[in-house]
Design an enzyme around this catalytic site. Structure first.
Site, PDB file in Angstrom:
ATOM      1  CG  ASP A 134      -7.203-104.305-117.572  1.00  0.00           C
ATOM      2  OD1 ASP A 134      -6.682-103.542-118.668  1.00  0.00           O
ATOM      3  OD2 ASP A 134      -8.642-104.336-117.631  1.00  0.00           O
ATOM      4  CG  HIS A 166      -8.554-102.322-121.301  1.00  0.00           C
ATOM      5  ND1 HIS A 166      -8.619-103.210-120.398  1.00  0.00           N
ATOM      6  CD2 HIS A 166      -9.530-102.515-122.251  1.00  0.00           C
ATOM      7  CE1 HIS A 166      -9.703-103.828-120.660  1.00  0.00           C
ATOM      8  NE2 HIS A 166     -10.069-103.510-121.676  1.00  0.00           N
ATOM      9  CG  ASN A 261     -15.832-106.648-126.304  1.00  0.00           C
ATOM     10  OD1 ASN A 261     -16.764-106.982-125.498  1.00  0.00           O
ATOM     11  ND2 ASN A 261     -14.818-106.096-126.163  1.00  0.00           N
ATOM     12  CB  ALA A 277     -16.325-114.702-118.763  1.00  0.00           C
ATOM     13  CB  SER A 335     -13.410-104.174-121.380  1.00  0.00           C
ATOM     14  OG  SER A 335     -12.608-105.326-121.779  1.00  0.00           O
TER      15      SER A 335
END
Lengths: 391, 84
Positions: A134, A166, A261, A277, A335
């Protein structure tokens, strides 16, 4: 034929018993167990060697002799009365899982930790290595500083210190404290061994190079779980992540990534699972709200191999660690759902010893099914392993 | 002036598992084919480097190369966003 208005019910049958030899060793099931039955004077006519299960006619004295013999030989055995199965009319409606209607943060735990049953499991992730790839981590955060985090930067000109927030938030959800003085605990696996790879810069952007370098590093560090709350909103499968996901599994590691998202469900847009993903060997995580509904932004399954949402986790109004004086922040996103599942993966890895494909299967099997489309939540809400005494 | 095809861009080269044990040989062949190697990822069996579009076919024809893919950028929301 089983119909919805019928349900199975059972009664026991006197004088007939099911003997279960509880062993994963085929040699025991195929040889020792039937040998033991014969020695004790039982018929092996109805013995299933692949299952290690026999059905025998016996009285209680005879069975007690068998139990003693097995105990003396340290051979775990269960003896149960044989049941007769039949269908009956009228069935009470069964709920798919015992889940409350809604969760809320308490003084002790965030709603997310309650939902995944982190505390009840009794497991902590001890001995399991988890990499969070990240924006790095705030190594000076008072609730993370003592965790012995191994941090590495793959961004040119930047250290692993998180200049965004984040990464600290995601890592906090995986392995931050499960209890603290000033508010709810937020770490799913508070004793997991944490590896923070900075693959996104302080500006929140990164390239395949930094991300793949982070995966390569996590494999060298023998991390069982690689948590990636990142992605690109592109519907195409990106070949390097197909190879990376498969090679990670071959080396005992499971990559878990955010579905994305890009949905606006309230406007009728369901979105799609983006890269990485959407790769076949990468687990994709969707986001749930505290009522266990699908989050407005949570991306739907992308048609095609690997494009599915595999499982879901708490991803709306998630409290976790943040950089600087702010210390904590409540935000939403797939996330935030991803590190909940990664934390659960660490608990399951600790409880079962499973890695890679077996760990993937365990995550899916333990998830609580939801009455929502599988294209949105996959196998449902990811759950920690049940406490040891319930297994 | 250079045309877009002549400008070096980032590529991810995935190497066949059969040859990842001798990755250095593949790397040398990729360099000979024009790749300016940036990173060699030994556990994944991948190489990152820069080359022009025009050099792509030469890279793809190196023995042991499974695929050569244009590098993608990934971005998360800014720190003050509610959804991340």
């Amino acid at each position: 034929m089983h119909t919805p208005e019928h349900t199975l019910t059972t009664t026991t049958r006197s004088g007939r018993f099911v003997v279960v030899f509880d062993s994963a060793d085929p040699q025991v099931r195929e040889d020792s167990a039937p040998g033991l039955l014969s020695t004790e004077g039982f018929s092996t006519e109805t013995y299933f060697s692949r299952l290690g299960v026999a059905v025998v006619d016996a009285d209680s004295d005879h069975l007690n002799a068998l139990r003693s013999r097995c105990q003396a030989e340290r051979r775990p055995v269960h003896v149960l009365p044989e049941r007769i199965y039949r269908v009956l009319d009228a069935a009470p409606a069964a709920r798919p899982a015992e889940l409350p209607d809604s969760f809320t943060d308490t003084e002790e735990l965030t709603w997310g930790l309650q939902a995944v049953r982190s505390l009840e499991s009794g497991y902590t992730g001890a001995g399991v290595r988890v990499a969070v790839l990240d924006t790095g981590v705030d190594l000076e955060h008072p609730e993370l500083a003592g965790r012995g985090i191994v941090a590495e930067s793959f961004i040119d000109g930047e250290t692993a210190q998180d200049g965004h927030g984040h990464g600290t938030h995601c890592l906090g959800t995986v392995g931050g404290p499960r209890s603290r003085e000033d508010g709810p605990g937020y770490g799913v696996a508070p004793e997991a061994e944490l590896f923070a790879g900075k693959v996104l810069g302080d500006d929140g952007s990164g390239s395949d190079t930094s991300i793949l370098s982070g995966i390569d590093w996590a494999l060298q560090q023998e991390c069982a779980v690689i948590s990636m709350s990142l992605g690109a909103d592109v519907p195409e499968v990106h070949p390097p992540y197909v190879a990376a996901g498969r090679r990670a599994l071959e080396q005992g590691s499971l990559i878990i990534a955010a579905a994305g998202n890009n949905a606006r469900r309230s406007s009728g847009e369901n979105g799609f699972v983006g890269a990485p993903a959407n790769s076949p060997y990468v687990m994709a995580v969707g986001a749930l709200d505290p009522q266990l509904g699908i989050a407005d932004f949570s991306a739907r399954t992308l048609p095609g191999r690997g494009g599915q949402v595999d499982v879901a986790g708490p991803g709306v109004d998630v409290l976790s660690a943040w950089t600087g004086d702010q210390r904590h922040r409540i935000i939403s996103g797939t996330s935030m759902a991803t590190p909940h599942v990664s934390g659960v993966a660490a608990l399951l890895a600790e409880a079962t010893g499973f890695r890679a494909r077996e760990l993937w299967a365990e995550i899916v099997q333990e998830a609580a099914r939801l009455e929502l489309p599988s294209v949105d939540v996959g196998s449902g809400l990811s759950l920690a392993p049940p406490a040891e005494e319930q297994q | 002036m250079t045309s877009p095809g002549e400008r070096p861009v980032g590529w991810i080269v995935t190497v066949d598992e059969e040859r990842t044990a001798r990755l250095d040989e593949v790397v040398a062949e990729l360099q000979a084919a024009g790749l300016r190697v940036n990173r060699v990822l030994t556990s994944l069996g991948m190489v990152h480097g820069r080359a022009t579009e025009e050099q792509l076919e030469a890279l793809r024809s190196v023995d042991g190369v499974v695929s050569v893919d244009r590098e993608q950028e990934h971005r998360i929301s800014p720190p003050d966003a509610e959804v991340q």
